[in-house]
Motif scaffolding. Structure first.
Motif, PDB file in Angstrom:
ATOM      1  N   VAL A  62      -3.178  -1.454   3.334  1.00 52.47           N
ATOM      2  CA  VAL A  62      -4.362  -0.639   3.612  1.00 52.47           C
ATOM      3  C   VAL A  62      -4.507   0.454   2.555  1.00 52.47           C
ATOM      4  O   VAL A  62      -5.599   0.698   2.029  1.00 52.47           O
ATOM      5  CB  VAL A  62      -4.268  -0.023   5.024  1.00 52.47           C
ATOM      6  CG1 VAL A  62      -5.372   1.003   5.239  1.00 52.47           C
ATOM      7  CG2 VAL A  62      -4.343  -1.108   6.089  1.00 52.47           C
ATOM      8  N   ASP A  63      -3.387   1.112   2.219  1.00 55.59           N
ATOM      9  CA  ASP A  63      -3.420   2.181   1.222  1.00 55.59           C
ATOM     10  C   ASP A  63      -3.815   1.649  -0.154  1.00 55.59           C
ATOM     11  O   ASP A  63      -4.467   2.341  -0.932  1.00 55.59           O
ATOM     12  CB  ASP A  63      -2.066   2.882   1.151  1.00 55.59           C
ATOM     13  CG  ASP A  63      -1.896   3.937   2.249  1.00 55.59           C
ATOM     14  OD1 ASP A  63      -2.872   4.177   2.986  1.00 55.59           O
ATOM     15  OD2 ASP A  63      -0.808   4.517   2.357  1.00 55.59           O
ATOM     16  N   ASP A  64      -3.432   0.417  -0.456  1.00 55.31           N
ATOM     17  CA  ASP A  64      -3.843  -0.203  -1.726  1.00 55.31           C
ATOM     18  C   ASP A  64      -5.363  -0.315  -1.781  1.00 55.31           C
ATOM     19  O   ASP A  64      -5.977  -0.085  -2.833  1.00 55.31           O
ATOM     20  CB  ASP A  64      -3.209  -1.592  -1.879  1.00 55.31           C
ATOM     21  CG  ASP A  64      -1.724  -1.522  -2.185  1.00 55.31           C
ATOM     22  OD1 ASP A  64      -1.240  -0.443  -2.577  1.00 55.31           O
ATOM     23  OD2 ASP A  64      -1.039  -2.552  -2.019  1.00 55.31           O
ATOM     24  N   TYR A  65      -5.976  -0.653  -0.641  1.00 57.53           N
ATOM     25  CA  TYR A  65      -7.438  -0.742  -0.579  1.00 57.53           C
ATOM     26  C   TYR A  65      -8.059   0.637  -0.790  1.00 57.53           C
ATOM     27  O   TYR A  65      -9.055   0.777  -1.521  1.00 57.53           O
ATOM     28  CB  TYR A  65      -7.884  -1.315   0.764  1.00 57.53           C
ATOM     29  CG  TYR A  65      -9.371  -1.195   0.994  1.00 57.53           C
ATOM     30  CD1 TYR A  65     -10.270  -2.031   0.328  1.00 57.53           C
ATOM     31  CD2 TYR A  65      -9.884  -0.226   1.852  1.00 57.53           C
ATOM     32  CE1 TYR A  65     -11.641  -1.902   0.521  1.00 57.53           C
ATOM     33  CE2 TYR A  65     -11.252  -0.089   2.049  1.00 57.53           C
ATOM     34  CZ  TYR A  65     -12.121  -0.928   1.381  1.00 57.53           C
ATOM     35  OH  TYR A  65     -13.484  -0.788   1.570  1.00 57.53           O
ATOM     36  N   TYR A  66      -7.484   1.660  -0.162  1.00 60.20           N
ATOM     37  CA  TYR A  66      -8.009   3.018  -0.322  1.00 60.20           C
ATOM     38  C   TYR A  66      -7.996   3.448  -1.789  1.00 60.20           C
ATOM     39  O   TYR A  66      -8.931   4.100  -2.271  1.00 60.20           O
ATOM     40  CB  TYR A  66      -7.196   4.011   0.504  1.00 60.20           C
ATOM     41  CG  TYR A  66      -7.268   3.805   2.001  1.00 60.20           C
ATOM     42  CD1 TYR A  66      -8.312   3.113   2.593  1.00 60.20           C
ATOM     43  CD2 TYR A  66      -6.268   4.310   2.833  1.00 60.20           C
ATOM     44  CE1 TYR A  66      -8.373   2.927   3.964  1.00 60.20           C
ATOM     45  CE2 TYR A  66      -6.324   4.131   4.209  1.00 60.20           C
ATOM     46  CZ  TYR A  66      -7.374   3.443   4.768  1.00 60.20           C
ATOM     47  OH  TYR A  66      -7.424   3.260   6.126  1.00 60.20           O
ATOM     48  N   LEU A  67      -6.934   3.083  -2.498  1.00 62.22           N
ATOM     49  CA  LEU A  67      -6.841   3.429  -3.922  1.00 62.22           C
ATOM     50  C   LEU A  67      -7.935   2.722  -4.727  1.00 62.22           C
ATOM     51  O   LEU A  67      -8.518   3.310  -5.645  1.00 62.22           O
ATOM     52  CB  LEU A  67      -5.461   3.053  -4.468  1.00 62.22           C
ATOM     53  CG  LEU A  67      -4.330   4.036  -4.163  1.00 62.22           C
ATOM     54  CD1 LEU A  67      -2.991   3.437  -4.584  1.00 62.22           C
ATOM     55  CD2 LEU A  67      -4.559   5.373  -4.865  1.00 62.22           C
ATOM     56  N   GLU A  68      -8.213   1.471  -4.371  1.00 59.49           N
ATOM     57  CA  GLU A  68      -9.294   0.721  -5.045  1.00 59.49           C
ATOM     58  C   GLU A  68     -10.624   1.444  -4.872  1.00 59.49           C
ATOM     59  O   GLU A  68     -11.396   1.590  -5.822  1.00 59.49           O
ATOM     60  CB  GLU A  68      -9.407  -0.689  -4.456  1.00 59.49           C
ATOM     61  CG  GLU A  68      -8.367  -1.673  -4.942  1.00 59.49           C
ATOM     62  CD  GLU A  68      -8.573  -3.045  -4.310  1.00 59.49           C
ATOM     63  OE1 GLU A  68      -9.722  -3.401  -3.990  1.00 59.49           O
ATOM     64  OE2 GLU A  68      -7.572  -3.750  -4.120  1.00 59.49           O
ATOM     65  N   LEU A 126     -13.286   3.668   4.750  1.00 62.42           N
ATOM     66  CA  LEU A 126     -12.006   3.643   5.464  1.00 62.42           C
ATOM     67  C   LEU A 126     -12.200   3.143   6.896  1.00 62.42           C
ATOM     68  O   LEU A 126     -11.480   2.245   7.362  1.00 62.42           O
ATOM     69  CB  LEU A 126     -11.435   5.067   5.458  1.00 62.42           C
ATOM     70  CG  LEU A 126     -10.115   5.420   6.131  1.00 62.42           C
ATOM     71  CD1 LEU A 126      -9.596   6.737   5.556  1.00 62.42           C
ATOM     72  CD2 LEU A 126     -10.241   5.567   7.634  1.00 62.42           C
ATOM     73  N   MET A 127     -13.186   3.715   7.582  1.00 61.95           N
ATOM     74  CA  MET A 127     -13.439   3.341   8.976  1.00 61.95           C
ATOM     75  C   MET A 127     -13.888   1.884   9.095  1.00 61.95           C
ATOM     76  O   MET A 127     -13.457   1.159   9.992  1.00 61.95           O
ATOM     77  CB  MET A 127     -14.497   4.269   9.589  1.00 61.95           C
ATOM     78  CG  MET A 127     -14.060   5.711   9.711  1.00 61.95           C
ATOM     79  SD  MET A 127     -12.579   5.887  10.761  1.00 61.95           S
ATOM     80  CE  MET A 127     -12.391   7.674  10.794  1.00 61.95           C
ATOM     81  N   ARG A 128     -14.741   1.457   8.165  1.00 58.71           N
ATOM     82  CA  ARG A 128     -15.213   0.071   8.190  1.00 58.71           C
ATOM     83  C   ARG A 128     -14.051  -0.898   7.970  1.00 58.71           C
ATOM     84  O   ARG A 128     -13.928  -1.920   8.638  1.00 58.71           O
ATOM     85  CB  ARG A 128     -16.268  -0.127   7.100  1.00 58.71           C
ATOM     86  CG  ARG A 128     -17.029  -1.452   7.205  1.00 58.71           C
ATOM     87  CD  ARG A 128     -18.007  -1.594   6.061  1.00 58.71           C
ATOM     88  NE  ARG A 128     -18.815  -0.389   5.891  1.00 58.71           N
ATOM     89  CZ  ARG A 128     -19.341  -0.017   4.731  1.00 58.71           C
ATOM     90  NH1 ARG A 128     -19.168  -0.741   3.648  1.00 58.71           N
ATOM     91  NH2 ARG A 128     -20.063   1.080   4.656  1.00 58.71           N
ATOM     92  N   PHE A 129     -13.163  -0.546   7.046  1.00 59.60           N
ATOM     93  CA  PHE A 129     -12.011  -1.399   6.742  1.00 59.60           C
ATOM     94  C   PHE A 129     -11.078  -1.509   7.945  1.00 59.60           C
ATOM     95  O   PHE A 129     -10.607  -2.600   8.285  1.00 59.60           O
ATOM     96  CB  PHE A 129     -11.251  -0.828   5.542  1.00 59.60           C
ATOM     97  CG  PHE A 129     -10.099  -1.682   5.099  1.00 59.60           C
ATOM     98  CD1 PHE A 129     -10.294  -2.756   4.243  1.00 59.60           C
ATOM     99  CD2 PHE A 129      -8.804  -1.414   5.534  1.00 59.60           C
ATOM    100  CE1 PHE A 129      -9.227  -3.545   3.831  1.00 59.60           C
ATOM    101  CE2 PHE A 129      -7.739  -2.193   5.132  1.00 59.60           C
ATOM    102  CZ  PHE A 129      -7.944  -3.269   4.273  1.00 59.60           C
ATOM    103  N   LEU A 130     -10.805  -0.383   8.602  1.00 64.20           N
ATOM    104  CA  LEU A 130      -9.908  -0.407   9.760  1.00 64.20           C
ATOM    105  C   LEU A 130     -10.448  -1.298  10.869  1.00 64.20           C
ATOM    106  O   LEU A 130      -9.700  -2.043  11.500  1.00 64.20           O
ATOM    107  CB  LEU A 130      -9.672   1.012  10.295  1.00 64.20           C
ATOM    108  CG  LEU A 130      -8.805   1.933   9.441  1.00 64.20           C
ATOM    109  CD1 LEU A 130      -8.678   3.295  10.104  1.00 64.20           C
ATOM    110  CD2 LEU A 130      -7.418   1.337   9.204  1.00 64.20           C
TER     111      LEU A 130
END
Length: 201
Positions: free
Chosen positions: A68-74, A96-100
């Motif tokens: 998940v954190d890797d996605y946030y960095l992207e 972030l909310m959509r991804f979760l």
């Protein structure tokens, strides 16, 4: 492909199989009711394979949150430099909310929150080295440097306020039977907080 690379690929596939099976079982039964024996049986792997990839059952959440954190960095690195940092923060929170919701789902997030409350093993929610917290801190620091922020609160205080709000939104979404999306639920509070940061006090 070399023999070493083939072995690595097999290991990666085994880890992924254990991970996916575990998360499915956690969502269906709850973290505490799922055993390692059940995970290896359902995933068609072995206990040896499990402990080769995970030192404990709780490590499964840690691996998922690393993804998940890797996605946030992207997302963070995709922002154009000329966008206002508080606008970046708003967009980042929505993504972030959509991804979760789309990648984790409500049932699994309920399990993760429950496990975090009941076990001291789950420290990732409070780990300040996580990309999530580092990104929020970086965006607030940038906003302060560009005078986008009016409040005299420190960056640490503002970052804590935002992370507490995010956790509260996710918790509220988890216990609420409404079909409103997590992203839609988060927008009013996020806007209010960001507008509050702009106000001079």
């Amino acid at each position: 492909m070399t023999e070493i690379r083939k072995k690595q690929r097999r290991g990666e596939k085994t880890q992924e199989k254990i991970l996916r099976t575990s998360l499915k079982l956690f969502s269906e039964k709850g973290f505490d009711k799922v055993t390692v024996d059940e995970i290896v049986k359902k995933s068609g792997t072995s206990k040896g394979s499990f402990y080769q990839h995970f030192s404990a059952k709780s490590d499964i959440f840690l691996v998922r949150f690393t993804e998940v954190d890797d996605y946030y960095l992207e997302v963070f690195h995709s922002f154009p430099k000329d966008i206002d940092p508080l606008e970046k923060l708003f967009i980042f929170i929505q993504k972030l909310m959509r991804f979760l919701e789309e990648e984790m789902g409500k049932d699994l997030m309920k399990v993760i929150y429950s496990a975090a409350l009941n076990s001291k093993e789950h420290t990732y929610f409070l780990n300040s080295n996580r990309s999530l917290f580092q990104i929020i801190f970086a965006l607030l620091t940038e906003a302060k440097e560009k005078d986008s922020i009016g409040t005299n609160q420190s960056v640490d205080e503002m970052a804590t306020l935002i992370t507490q709000s995010l956790m509260g939104i996710i918790y509220h979404w988890g216990i609420n039977e409404s079909e409103q999306s997590l992203e839609a639920l988060s927008i009013p509070l996020t806007k209010t907080i960001i507008e509050g940061l702009k106000m001079k006090n």
